[in-house]
Design an enzyme around this catalytic site. Structure first.
Site, PDB file in Angstrom:
ATOM      1  CG  HIS A 195      -1.969  -1.049   1.241  1.00  0.00           C
ATOM      2  ND1 HIS A 195      -3.258  -0.863   0.818  1.00  0.00           N
ATOM      3  CD2 HIS A 195      -1.897  -2.343   1.630  1.00  0.00           C
ATOM      4  CE1 HIS A 195      -3.944  -1.990   0.960  1.00  0.00           C
ATOM      5  NE2 HIS A 195      -3.137  -2.912   1.449  1.00  0.00           N
ATOM      6  CG  ASN A 209      -8.023  -4.019   1.337  1.00  0.00           C
ATOM      7  OD1 ASN A 209      -7.262  -3.064   1.471  1.00  0.00           O
ATOM      8  ND2 ASN A 209      -7.612  -5.269   1.388  1.00  0.00           N
ATOM      9  CE1 TYR A 228      -1.912  -4.673   9.234  1.00  0.00           C
ATOM     10  CE2 TYR A 228      -1.943  -2.541   8.166  1.00  0.00           C
ATOM     11  CZ  TYR A 228      -2.221  -3.887   8.155  1.00  0.00           C
ATOM     12  OH  TYR A 228      -2.795  -4.454   7.058  1.00  0.00           O
TER      13      TYR A 228
HETATM   14  C1  HEM Z   1      -1.901 -11.009   7.846  1.00  0.00           C
HETATM   15  C2  HEM Z   1      -2.284 -10.193   6.905  1.00  0.00           C
HETATM   16  C3  HEM Z   1      -1.730  -8.812   6.727  1.00  0.00           C
HETATM   17  C4  HEM Z   1      -0.539  -8.276   7.113  1.00  0.00           C
HETATM   18  C5  HEM Z   1       0.586  -8.949   7.883  1.00  0.00           C
HETATM   19  C6  HEM Z   1      -0.532  -6.893   6.677  1.00  0.00           C
HETATM   20  C7  HEM Z   1       0.512  -6.025   6.855  1.00  0.00           C
HETATM   21  C8  HEM Z   1       0.550  -4.737   6.414  1.00  0.00           C
HETATM   22  C9  HEM Z   1       1.652  -3.830   6.572  1.00  0.00           C
HETATM   23  C10 HEM Z   1       2.968  -4.172   7.257  1.00  0.00           C
HETATM   24  C11 HEM Z   1       1.294  -2.649   6.037  1.00  0.00           C
HETATM   25  C12 HEM Z   1       2.142  -1.392   5.949  1.00  0.00           C
HETATM   26  C13 HEM Z   1       1.836  -0.520   7.123  1.00  0.00           C
HETATM   27  C14 HEM Z   1       2.600   0.781   7.090  1.00  0.00           C
HETATM   28  O1  HEM Z   1       3.804   0.758   6.884  1.00  0.00           O
HETATM   29  O2  HEM Z   1       1.964   1.847   7.318  1.00  0.00           O
HETATM   30  C15 HEM Z   1      -0.043  -2.785   5.557  1.00  0.00           C
HETATM   31  C16 HEM Z   1      -0.784  -1.770   4.998  1.00  0.00           C
HETATM   32  C17 HEM Z   1      -2.124  -1.867   4.754  1.00  0.00           C
HETATM   33  N1  HEM Z   1      -2.914  -3.000   4.841  1.00  0.00           N
HETATM   34 FE1  HEM Z   1      -2.312  -4.790   5.414  1.00  0.00          FE
HETATM   35  N2  HEM Z   1      -1.708  -6.626   6.040  1.00  0.00           N
HETATM   36  C18 HEM Z   1      -2.474  -7.766   6.055  1.00  0.00           C
HETATM   37  C19 HEM Z   1      -3.736  -7.922   5.542  1.00  0.00           C
HETATM   38  C20 HEM Z   1      -4.552  -6.889   5.190  1.00  0.00           C
HETATM   39  C21 HEM Z   1      -5.973  -6.982   4.974  1.00  0.00           C
HETATM   40  C22 HEM Z   1      -6.803  -8.260   5.110  1.00  0.00           C
HETATM   41  C23 HEM Z   1      -6.404  -5.727   4.684  1.00  0.00           C
HETATM   42  C24 HEM Z   1      -7.796  -5.227   4.414  1.00  0.00           C
HETATM   43  C25 HEM Z   1      -8.876  -5.804   4.893  1.00  0.00           C
HETATM   44  C26 HEM Z   1      -5.258  -4.834   4.705  1.00  0.00           C
HETATM   45  C27 HEM Z   1      -5.289  -3.489   4.477  1.00  0.00           C
HETATM   46  C28 HEM Z   1      -4.191  -2.660   4.518  1.00  0.00           C
HETATM   47  C29 HEM Z   1      -4.250  -1.232   4.218  1.00  0.00           C
HETATM   48  C30 HEM Z   1      -5.479  -0.453   3.817  1.00  0.00           C
HETATM   49  C31 HEM Z   1      -2.950  -0.751   4.369  1.00  0.00           C
HETATM   50  C32 HEM Z   1      -2.505   0.682   4.151  1.00  0.00           C
HETATM   51  C33 HEM Z   1      -2.807   1.500   5.374  1.00  0.00           C
HETATM   52  C34 HEM Z   1      -2.456   2.954   5.117  1.00  0.00           C
HETATM   53  O3  HEM Z   1      -3.164   3.584   4.313  1.00  0.00           O
HETATM   54  O4  HEM Z   1      -1.479   3.436   5.696  1.00  0.00           O
HETATM   55  N3  HEM Z   1      -4.152  -5.581   5.015  1.00  0.00           N
HETATM   56  N4  HEM Z   1      -0.477  -4.065   5.771  1.00  0.00           N
END
Ligand code: HEM
Length: 483
Positions: free
Chosen positions: A58, A131, A341
């Site tokens: 993202h 999402n 996160y």
């Molecule tokens: C085990 C599963 C998941 C892991 C380990 C994971 C991990 C991460 C990580 C490490 C980031 C970067 C955070 C940052 O540096 O700010 C991220 C961003 C993000 N993830 Fe996940 N994620 C997972 C599943 C999901 C799922 C299922 C969704 C939605 C339902 C999701 C939605 C998002 C969104 C929207 C961002 C961006 C947030 C922002 O705008 O700063 N992720 N994710």
């Protein structure tokens, strides 16, 4: 012509007036430069530190501020203050994103969109990090790093790899539901204003009498769904790589910020034991016939950030940020995210990321954490810097403890495939699509399979056939047509 105001004085970072910002100090007009020109050294050194690492996923995103206003009373399910009386308003920040592309990627690419909402409530920040799709590709966090690797660049070619994507998906049929959404019209929205948002996971609510309900969150666009075809998107990208950022920013500047109807689905706690699907599996939806949408409010964006880096690049959302009245669920993916996160933010933004203005709660945060790099608050009268203490330090709030999670079982590594059907809900979705929508689905999948080895294509098509023979046939015809 109106008289210009006197400009402010330019200073060093230490506040001393800076005499010359165009000419470095040298031993003569032709150089060389002097080591003592600290202002030049500082300027160059600062530039070297202008970037922080991009989000591991993202990375490309846009964000804006707005409000959430309660329109439906759900106080029988949750004591969360933000869901109080009708008309109550809470400030929010939403960051939208694409998942796979880097920070400079084009916006109009086929990909899932992030939809992360920070609610600045009087009892702390609640982050709903969702999402634009109600489901996800996998159901166990153990698979997340591998899955994301298939979406990013190949280690040798440094190119995105269709082979890696379809190899992983075809070996992980739990992805079928999300894959079908990704290659449908919904997989390429025209902008962030024209799509829904979903919490995706099952969370929980708990109320004043400490009853727990399972809950799913939905943000329904009030600006209408709009999507690009692949061909349309290609010409958009050729003209404008920032199409979604521009659309959102301009709409808000015009006073025409987007809005969403916020709804919940509610499941009484004990019903989760009797559903025909696992209600904590993020590859599944809860059918609306069984759990109808209940409207709770309107989310509206009305203010662009003043500084993109400070407020959006450094915005730090985490599913671990909940407030009293809202809780987690046994969903394994959600549980994995509770760790991931805040860990990412400490690494990417810094230990005290939650003290930055965009991340700071509106109520005072009082903890017993101490110091670390860049602590910049200086609380007074710090005799109570440990706990327990006799010096009137902050005290725990037992009422904020959620009711116990009534889950029991033997600790083991359960096969995530056991008892989980990966096809029924995809079939229901496929049957909702009309002829033209199916044709676009087939064409989009075929286009994305270019160059993928036949063995992998066959394995994936076999999954489509298990959903519906017409699904497989359609993809095969589109592949043949493409040559
Ligand atoms: C085990 C599963 C998941 C892991 C380990 C994971 C991990 C991460 C990580 C490490 C980031 C970067 C955070 C940052 O540096 O700010 C991220 C961003 C993000 N993830 Fe996940 N994620 C997972 C599943 C999901 C799922 C299922 C969704 C939605 C339902 C999701 C939605 C998002 C969104 C929207 C961002 C961006 C947030 C922002 O705008 O700063 N992720 N994710």
């Amino acid at each position: 012509m109106p008289e210009k105001p006197v400009p402010p004085i330019l200073t060093t970072t230490a506040g001393s007036p800076w005499p010359d910002n165009q000419n470095s100090q040298s031993a003569g007009p032709r150089g060389p430069l002097l080591m003592q020109d600290y202002q030049l050294l500082e300027k160059l050194a600062h530039q070297n530190r202008e970037r922080i690492s991009e989000r591991v996923v993202h990375a490309k995103g846009s964000g804006a501020y707005g409000t959430f206003t309660v329109t439906g009373d759900i106080r029988s399910y949750t004591c969360a203050k933000l869901f109080g009386e009708i008309g109550r308003t809470t400030d929010i920040l939403i960051r939208f994103s694409t998942v796979a592309g880097e920070r400079g990627a084009a916006d109009a690419e086929r990909d899932v969109r992030g939809f992360a909402v920070k609610f600045y409530t009087e009892e702390g920040n609640w982050d709903l990090v969702g999402n634009n799709t109600p489901v996800f590709f996998i159901r166990d966090p153990m698979k997340f790093p591998d899955f994301i690797r298939t979406q990013k660049r190949h280690p040798r070619s440094n190119l995105r790899s269709a082979t890696a994507m379809w190899d992983f998906w075809s070996l992980s049929p739990e992805s079928l539901h999300q894959v079908t959404i990704l290659f449908s019209d919904r997989g390429l929205p025209q902008g962030y204003r024209h799509m829904n948002g979903y919490g995706s996971h099952t969370y929980s609510f708990w109320n004043e009498v400490r009853e727990r309900y399972w809950v799913k969150f939905h943000f329904k666009t009030l600006d209408g769904h709009r999507h690009w075809t692949n061909q349309e998107a290609a010409s958009v990208v050729a003209q404008d790589r920032e199409s979604a950022q521009r659309d959102l920013y301009d709409a808000i500047e015009r006073g025409n910020g987007p809005s969403w109807k916020v709804c919940v689905q509610i499941m009484p706690e004990l019903e989760a034991e009797h559903t025909r699907y696992n209600p904590f599996d993020v590859t599944k939806v809860w059918p609306h016939d069984d759990y109808p949408l209940i409207e709770v409010g309107i989310a509206r964006l009305n203010r662009n950030p003043d500084h993109y880096f400070a407020e959006i690049e450094q915005a730090s959302f985490s599913p671990s940020n909940i407030v009293p009245g809202i809780g987690f669920s046994p969903d394994k993916m959600l549980q994995g995210r509770i760790f991931a996160y805040a860990d990412a933010h400490r690494h990417r933004v810094g230990t005290h990321y939650e003290m930055l203005p965009v991340n700071r709660p509106i109520n005072p945060a009082r903890t017993y954490h101490a110091d670390g790099a860049m602590r910049f608050d200086a609380p007074r009268g710090m005799d109570a810097y440990y706990e327990p203490n006799s010096f009137n330090g902050p005290v725990e709030q037992k009422w904020a403890q959620e009711p116990p999670l009534r889950i029991s079982g033997d600790a083991a590594r359960y096969d995530h495939r056991d008892g989980n059907d990966d096809y029924i809900q995809v079939r229901a979705l496929f049957h909702l699509m009309n002829f033209a929508q199916r044709e676009r689905l087939f064409g989009n999948i075929a286009a994305a399979m270019r160059g993928v080895p036949a063995e992998i294509v066959d394995r994936q098509v076999a999954h489509f056939a298990r959903v519906d023979p017409d699904y497989a046939l359609g993809v095969l015809e589109a592949l043949a047509h493409q040559g």
